[in-house]
Design a protein around this motif. Structure first.
Motif, mmCIF file in Angstrom:
data_model
loop_
_atom_site.group_PDB
_atom_site.id
_atom_site.type_symbol
_atom_site.label_atom_id
_atom_site.label_comp_id
_atom_site.label_asym_id
_atom_site.label_seq_id
_atom_site.Cartn_x
_atom_site.Cartn_y
_atom_site.Cartn_z
ATOM 1 N N THR A 58 0.860 -1.178 0.000
ATOM 2 C CA THR A 58 0.000 0.000 0.000
ATOM 3 C C THR A 58 0.894 1.226 0.000
ATOM 4 O O THR A 58 0.604 2.209 0.651
ATOM 5 N N GLU A 59 1.977 1.141 -0.731
ATOM 6 C CA GLU A 59 2.961 2.217 -0.738
ATOM 7 C C GLU A 59 3.340 2.571 0.691
ATOM 8 O O GLU A 59 3.427 3.720 1.059
ATOM 9 N N SER A 60 3.455 1.558 1.490
ATOM 10 C CA SER A 60 3.813 1.754 2.875
ATOM 11 C C SER A 60 5.273 2.163 2.958
ATOM 12 O O SER A 60 5.950 2.277 1.955
ATOM 13 N N TYR A 61 5.724 2.431 4.170
ATOM 14 C CA TYR A 61 7.065 2.982 4.341
ATOM 15 C C TYR A 61 8.157 1.971 4.074
ATOM 16 O O TYR A 61 9.265 2.325 3.753
ATOM 17 N N GLY A 272 1.852 12.483 10.271
ATOM 18 C CA GLY A 272 1.978 11.037 10.222
ATOM 19 C C GLY A 272 3.450 10.674 10.169
ATOM 20 O O GLY A 272 4.233 11.342 9.505
ATOM 21 N N PHE A 273 3.812 9.625 10.889
ATOM 22 C CA PHE A 273 5.241 9.293 10.845
ATOM 23 C C PHE A 273 5.475 7.825 11.165
ATOM 24 O O PHE A 273 4.677 7.176 11.838
ATOM 25 N N THR A 274 6.548 7.315 10.612
ATOM 26 C CA THR A 274 6.959 5.948 10.910
ATOM 27 C C THR A 274 8.470 5.978 11.098
ATOM 28 O O THR A 274 9.176 6.721 10.427
ATOM 29 N N ASP A 277 11.774 5.798 8.382
ATOM 30 C CA ASP A 277 12.299 6.988 7.693
ATOM 31 C C ASP A 277 13.455 7.629 8.451
ATOM 32 O O ASP A 277 14.189 8.445 7.887
ATOM 33 N N ALA B 263 -2.207 8.883 6.564
ATOM 34 C CA ALA B 263 -1.264 9.869 7.103
ATOM 35 C C ALA B 263 -0.015 9.161 7.618
ATOM 36 O O ALA B 263 1.099 9.675 7.512
ATOM 37 N N ARG B 265 0.863 5.818 6.610
ATOM 38 C CA ARG B 265 1.486 5.098 5.485
ATOM 39 C C ARG B 265 2.319 6.027 4.620
ATOM 40 O O ARG B 265 3.382 5.665 4.158
ATOM 41 N N ARG B 267 3.252 9.144 5.572
ATOM 42 C CA ARG B 267 3.972 10.139 6.407
ATOM 43 C C ARG B 267 3.620 11.559 5.974
ATOM 44 O O ARG B 267 4.482 12.369 5.619
ATOM 45 N N LEU B 268 2.316 11.827 5.977
ATOM 46 C CA LEU B 268 1.825 13.130 5.514
ATOM 47 C C LEU B 268 1.901 14.174 6.622
ATOM 48 O O LEU B 268 1.838 13.848 7.806
#
Lengths: 331, 331
Positions: A58-61, A272-274, A277, B263, B265, B267-268
């Motif tokens: 899902t175009e995930s990170y 939003g953040f993971t 990155d 947001a 996935r 990182r918006l």
């Protein structure tokens, strides 16, 4: 020949974790070549992000785990054979080892660790949870003494560290968790200023009572009905860090979010953040986090499952909230 | 004694603008004192933000207009009497003059303007619309050449400038507007790469076709169903600037927003913003904007209503989309 076990992902989930999604394989312990070393994994981490890793792209990170390959996870292990100049037998190491009892490495992505740290502390504080909490809170939350922060998933591995860091910095800290026992842990053990049991409390009334001056920072790990209630109590220039949405990780269309109307009225920043990155910032994040740990400001608890196969059903504890503390599998 | 007219807000709206919300008053032209000057207002601006200013206090960015006082607005006028050292008869001035034909000022919040600029250009480009577009696009949108931006309310006063700035900077610019005529203006006159008529097009199909590489920046002026569609097409690290939600300014509970799942996935960054927080940056913003205007990159059109009272019904053009260009009332 000696053998070890590993678990491959063979099917993408459409609901909770279950045995049909995986195959347990038995492999021969390989011979290592020059520049390689053999790791015996002792503890591996279970994290909510794993549902993202198992899902179709899902175009995930980070890309999803390929079907037919070892399920992705981070872990701590010990070098038991080495032909690598930088890794010696007995070294304690961590990295993205996957659901396997052993693996061969050339050192890429593997860190050596101080042997005095327990595996539980490494996985609960110094690995993904602590890095995520530190990055999210400080880079995006920009907490200031005297402000109010609300943390969801507050008894979870990330949320509990976020709340303790904020508390140490002089914020009013309110945690949201899913049981009386967890709420008591937050207030009695971790020193949170208040806790809301989203499963039984009148969450709206509780939230209003516990945040008399509104909310300046929201650290979101779960989603669910609390989200809109918090959103509507945000103060002007509030910061919202969206780190997890466990309530929406599986199953159909996720629930809608709050109207952006208040994002304008209050000039909110929603980020939003993971963590992946920001892995390159690990040294600076540890530099920020470690003094709090040293000063005894960061307590943790881990919930340990036994044996590789326990990971499969173990993942579902994130949905039921059945885990008490950082989920770890002992191999 | 000579008199002038003004309009007071006397009731808070629960729906569109209507005569019962206001009273038209006739006042005597006052004598000015030392340190004061008298302004005759020639053009005043109507802006969507006015609905916020009329509403009960919702902790908005500026306090609501007090009932029984002149309705708030910005305008351009001329000094017709002065006992102030810095303002001379004949000076062209602008400021938050309100719905009135005349006013006395001590200079607070009043700017002197170059007489060669038309009132329409001042109100359409160099006042709120241009400042808002410049601040929102550059500080929060961080546009990069080659990226794709989607702007809603694209034929409006803010949206049209945002799109033209982005186009001048080498972005792919897609506008969303509410009529064929407006869409044609965007593509044929302003050089947008594409336009979507949200009232008649299959907005989902159009959006997909016009943004083959996804969306990097979203400048939101309207709300409505386009919001979720854009949200779901955002690229990783996309920036969303929430500047207006005209679709939700009046009437009950606003429509929910998109789930925050994407947001995380992607990182918006979602940034709500209103210009009044940034008025102190006006000099720098004008320094950024003016070269684009000088180079002929910023076209505008104004939609002029005649007479003070026309403001009352004029406000409703924001809901119907009946205005073509910046709404201005000529006094």
């Amino acid at each position: 020949m000696p053998t070890y076990k590993a678990i491959n992902l063979i099917k993408r989930p459409t609901g909770p974790s279950s045995p049909e999604l995986f195959e347990i394989v038995e492999k021969e312990v390989p011979n290592i070549k020059s520049g390689e070393f053999l790791i015996k994994q002792n503890h591996m981490s279970l994290d909510p992000a794993m549902f993202g890793w198992m899902s179709p792209d899902t175009e995930s990170y980070i890309p999803p785990v390929e079907l037919g390959t070892v399920m992705r996870s981070s872990g701590v292990g010990e070098v038991i054979e080495s032909q690598h100049p930088d890794f010696a037998v007995g070294d304690k190491v961590n990295g993205m080892f996957g659901w396997t009892e052993m693996l061969v490495s050339d050192g890429t992505g593997v860190n050596k660790l101080d042997k005095s740290l327990s595996d539980e502390m490494i996985l609960s504080v110094f690995a993904l949870p602590g890095l995520t909490a530190t990055k999210g809170l400080y880079s995006f939350g920009k907490p200031k003494e005297g402000e109010t922060i609300v943390v969801t998933g507050a008894a979870g591995s990330v949320g509990s560290i976020v709340g303790q860091l904020a508390k140490a910095d002089g914020l009013r800290v309110i945690g949201v968790a899913g049981s009386e026992e967890k709420c008591a842990w937050l207030t009695d053990e971790l020193g949170f200023d208040g806790a809301i049991n989203y499963k039984s409390d009148d969450i709206s009334a509780q939230l209003n009572e516990l945040t008399p001056n509104g909310i300046d920072v929201y650290f979101e790990n779960t989603g669910g009905p609390i989200q809109k209630l918090v959103f509507d109590r945000m103060n002007a220039h509030g910061r919202l860090i969206v780190c997890g949405m466990i309530a929406d990780y599986v199953g159909g269309e996720p629930a809608p979010g709050p109207s952006w109307m208040n994002a304008i009225r209050k000039r909110l920043t929603i980020q939003g953040f993971t963590m992946p990155d920001h892995f390159h910032e690990t040294p600076q994040l540890l530099e920020k986090l470690t003094p709090y740990v040293m000063a005894g400001k960061i307590k943790y608890r881990s919930h340990t499952l036994e044996g590789l196969e326990s990971a499969i059903e173990g993942l579902n504890l994130f949905f039921t909230g059945g885990n008490k503390g950082k989920l770890i599998v002992k191999l």
